[in-house]
Enzyme design. Structure first.
Site, short mmCIF file in Angstrom:
data_model
loop_
_atom_site.label_atom_id
_atom_site.label_comp_id
_atom_site.label_asym_id
_atom_site.label_seq_id
_atom_site.Cartn_x
_atom_site.Cartn_y
_atom_site.Cartn_z
N ASP A 126 0.55 -1.27 0.27
CA ASP A 126 -0.12 -0.08 -0.01
C ASP A 126 0.91 1.30 0.03
O ASP A 126 0.31 2.23 -0.53
CB ASP A 126 -0.98 0.03 1.16
CG ASP A 126 -2.06 -1.11 1.19
OD1 ASP A 126 -2.44 -1.38 -0.03
OD2 ASP A 126 -2.76 -1.13 2.14
N GLY A 127 2.03 1.35 0.72
CA GLY A 127 2.91 2.33 0.86
C GLY A 127 3.39 2.59 -0.51
O GLY A 127 3.55 4.07 -1.10
N ASN A 179 -4.31 9.34 1.96
CA ASN A 179 -4.68 8.86 3.31
C ASN A 179 -4.89 9.86 4.10
O ASN A 179 -6.17 9.81 4.82
CB ASN A 179 -3.85 7.86 3.80
CG ASN A 179 -4.13 6.45 3.61
OD1 ASN A 179 -5.19 6.06 3.01
ND2 ASN A 179 -3.33 5.37 3.79
N ARG A 184 6.70 16.67 24.11
CA ARG A 184 5.87 17.54 25.09
C ARG A 184 4.54 17.85 24.19
O ARG A 184 4.27 17.65 22.99
CB ARG A 184 6.33 19.13 25.36
CG ARG A 184 7.55 18.79 26.33
CD ARG A 184 8.00 19.98 26.89
NE ARG A 184 8.43 21.14 25.83
CZ ARG A 184 9.69 21.12 25.44
NH1 ARG A 184 10.56 20.24 25.91
NH2 ARG A 184 10.11 21.85 24.66
N ASP A 215 -1.18 15.51 21.56
CA ASP A 215 -0.01 15.00 20.66
C ASP A 215 -0.10 15.38 19.00
O ASP A 215 0.69 15.00 18.32
CB ASP A 215 0.21 13.44 20.98
CG ASP A 215 0.71 13.09 22.14
OD1 ASP A 215 1.34 14.06 22.81
OD2 ASP A 215 0.67 12.08 22.37
N ALA A 273 -6.70 3.84 8.51
CA ALA A 273 -5.26 3.77 8.51
C ALA A 273 -5.14 4.56 9.92
O ALA A 273 -5.61 3.66 10.83
CB ALA A 273 -4.46 4.74 7.37
N TYR A 274 -4.21 5.56 10.08
CA TYR A 274 -3.87 5.95 11.47
C TYR A 274 -5.12 6.54 12.23
O TYR A 274 -5.08 6.33 13.32
CB TYR A 274 -3.04 7.27 11.17
CG TYR A 274 -2.28 7.67 12.43
CD1 TYR A 274 -2.22 7.22 13.67
CD2 TYR A 274 -1.22 8.85 12.26
CE1 TYR A 274 -1.56 7.74 14.67
CE2 TYR A 274 -0.65 9.21 13.34
CZ TYR A 274 -0.77 8.73 14.69
OH TYR A 274 -0.05 9.16 15.60
N GLN A 282 4.57 9.35 4.93
CA GLN A 282 6.08 9.29 3.96
C GLN A 282 6.44 10.65 3.82
O GLN A 282 7.92 10.64 3.68
CB GLN A 282 5.47 8.58 2.78
CG GLN A 282 4.87 7.17 2.67
CD GLN A 282 4.47 6.69 1.38
OE1 GLN A 282 4.05 7.68 0.23
NE2 GLN A 282 4.61 5.43 1.10
#
Length: 300
Positions: free
Chosen positions: A67-68, A144, A155, A174, A186-187, A244
């Site tokens: 996929d990448g 994506n 931090r 974050d 995905a993420y 990426q």
């Protein structure tokens, strides 16, 4: 979304030749395609991805990798609007739907039929603007997601959100993920965001480890512009496109994210579907194995 495209006859191979399995497969694929009347006009490796993309007159891009690899080449060739067929040599194969068996099984049919099953995937564009400047110092696309990640020394950072110019919340945590519908698997889903069907014209905003019990992901109209203002950053805070492309961000800068005018066009496996892939490859709604309460304790 599916629609018909003219049947391609000229193929450009895009191979992740860092994988031994891909290097071994390329001669077989080339021979099979040529044996079915398709002309292989060239071959590029991932080392060529940073160069100005040249389609060599191809009508079809055939990607050999995971996929990448597919994401990288789809971004590079998005303006060419060529159909992309992905053959998976990676782990998941969510976007690269074909494997070698399904490629060979369907190749003959794809060569003679007049139309191809095509899915159009939304592409988003991210631009980075210095304070008080309208001209961006960085511009990139993603299929994506676009992620602002806190980075070293890890931090919490502060990000102000504006949607179509209207002030939204300030996120402390974050970072944040802006994902396309296909990118929600995905993420985004790993961070607790919702899965959105690719047919929905929407963007998902998912905070990363937000320091608030009231902060939740939201889904908005994809035709709305998103502006993320960096109110407090770390030295390592970055914009990350599709996991990426990395670009360092500084306090005071603004990241603008909007729907790109062109879509990535992927050839679908005739035997597959989005929902089947979601169940088979991501375990959507899979039943957990019941506990074996009658199992004996191991003897010492």
């Amino acid at each position: 979304m599916r629609y018909n495209a003219d049947m391609p006859r000229r193929v450009l191979l895009l191979a992740n030749d860092a994988k031994p399995s891909v290097r071994e497969a390329v001669p077989r694929v080339r021979k099979y395609l040529e044996g079915h009347g398709l002309e292989v006009v060239g071959q590029l490796s991932r080392r060529d991805a940073a160069k100005e993309p040249d389609s060599h007159g191809a009508d079809l891009l055939l990607v050999l990798g995971g996929d990448g690899t597919l994401l990288e080449w789809a971004r590079e060739f998005v303006d060419h609007q060529l159909p992309i067929l992905g053959v998976n040599f990676g782990k998941l194969g969510f976007l690269a739907e074909f494997d070698m068996n399904s490629l060979f099984r369907h190749c003959a049919d794809l060569c003679v039929q007049k139309t191809l099953p095509i899915s159009e995937l939304m592409v988003i564009e991210a631009t980075v603007h210095p304070p008080l400047e309208s001209h961006p110092r960085f511009c990139g696309t993603a299929i994506n997601d676009c992620v602002i990640a806190a980075g070293r020394p890890f931090r919490m950072i502060d990000i102000g959100i504006f949607i179509n110019g209207e002030r939204g919340p300030v996120l402390t945590g974050d970072g944040v993920i802006i994902s396309t519908p296909i990118g929600t698997t995905a993420y985004n889903v790993a961070a607790g965001g919702p899965i959105v069907s690719p047919s929905v014209d929407a963007l998902t905003i998912t905070p990363l480890a937000a320091h608030s019990l009231a902060t939740r992901p939201v889904v908005i109209d994809a035709n709305r512009d998103i502006e993320l203002v960096l109110l407090g950053t770390n030295p390592g805070t970055s914009l990350v496109l599709d996991g990426q492309i990395h670009h360092t961000l500084q306090t005071g800068e603004r990241v603008r994210i909007s729907k790109y005018p062109k879509a990535a066009r992927l050839v679908r496996d005739p035997d597959g579907s989005y929902w089947k892939t979601l169940m088979q490859k991501m375990g959507w709604s899979a039943r957990l194995a019941p506990p074996n309460h009658g199992e004996e304790m191991p003897k010492k």
